[in-house]
Design an enzyme around this catalytic site. Structure first.
Site, short mmCIF file in Angstrom:
data_model
loop_
_atom_site.label_atom_id
_atom_site.label_comp_id
_atom_site.label_asym_id
_atom_site.label_seq_id
_atom_site.Cartn_x
_atom_site.Cartn_y
_atom_site.Cartn_z
N ASP A 89 0.86 -1.18 0.00
CA ASP A 89 0.00 0.00 0.00
C ASP A 89 0.90 1.24 0.00
OD1 ASP A 89 -1.71 -2.13 0.59
OD2 ASP A 89 -2.91 -0.97 2.02
N LYS A 152 -6.92 3.48 -2.57
CA LYS A 152 -7.20 3.40 -1.13
C LYS A 152 -7.38 4.81 -0.59
CE LYS A 152 -4.81 2.00 3.16
NZ LYS A 152 -3.63 1.28 3.70
N LYS A 182 -10.17 0.38 -1.54
CA LYS A 182 -9.96 0.09 -0.13
C LYS A 182 -10.31 1.32 0.70
CE LYS A 182 -6.52 -1.26 3.34
NZ LYS A 182 -5.15 -1.78 3.58
#
Length: 218
Positions: A89, A152, A182
């Site tokens: 991430d 995300k 996300k």
């Protein structure tokens, strides 16, 4: 109707506090297996953990500011992949985003994607609370153009705040199912988690996973 098992199955069970210990990360991994979470998400220095069967290993890159050079982000991600990370991430360069340099944002993401070959999953943290709607759309487009697998919302460490239903919905509309979405940062209740899923989130980053899942039974 989302079941407890279904909700658990899209959770990255997260511990990214700087003071987290190896013992706490090991407990996180055991708890993830017990709860049926998809993965654990931990700092790059904590990847040497005994992982229960069926639990994926995720980490972060350029965290939490995103202001690192692309070379440093790529080097960090490469070490994480070599250390067994299934998912990375990364945080975008928010300065480039604020300046409207979307080519620069895309190139920064692409540098990390280059060292995260399939099947490694690359999620791109856009820090949605710090962006306008137009910037959220542009950041998602840059992430897709660079080959990301997910966009995300948040690190959970930015003073502007974490995930919002509105941001998740806009991100989901922008990527149109081609990328995952996300939602992460400040999701502390069952109601909030379910609202994120309803808005289009396909993965959740939770630190209080047990409490969120326990709320499914009430």
């Amino acid at each position: 109707m989302t079941t407890r098992e279904e909700l658990a199955g899209i959770v990255d069970h997260t511990l990214l506090k700087p003071e987290a210990t190896a013992e706490q990360v090991a407990a996180l991994a055991r708890e993830a297996a017990e709860l049926g979470a998809y993965s654990i998400c931990v700092s790059p220095s904590m990847l040497d953990v005994e992982l229960p069967e069926g639990v994926k290993l995720a980490t972060v890159c350029g965290f939490p500011s995103g202001a690192h050079t692309s070379q440093v982000k790529a080097a960090e991600a490469a070490v994480s992949v070599a250390s067994g990370a299934d998912e990375v991430d990364m945080v975008i360069n928010l300065g480039l985003a604020a300046a409207g340099d979307w080519d620069g944002v895309r190139e920064d993401i692409a540098a990390v994607r280059a060292v995260c070959p399939e099947p490694v999953v690359l999620k791109v943290i856009i820090e949605s609370a710090a962006l306008t709607d137009e910037q959220i759309v542009a950041a998602c487009q840059a992430a897709e153009a660079a080959g990301a697998d997910f966009v995300k919302t948040s690190t959970g460490f930015h003073p502007a705040g974490g995930a919002s239903v509105e941001a998740v919905r806009l991100m989901a509309e922008t990527v149109g199912g081609r990328l995952g979405v996300k939602a992460s940062g400040g999701i502390r209740s069952t109601e909030a988690a379910l609202a994120m899923v309803e808005a289009g989130a396909t993965r959740l980053g939770l630190s209080g996973t047990r409490g969120v899942l326990d709320g499914m039974e009430s």
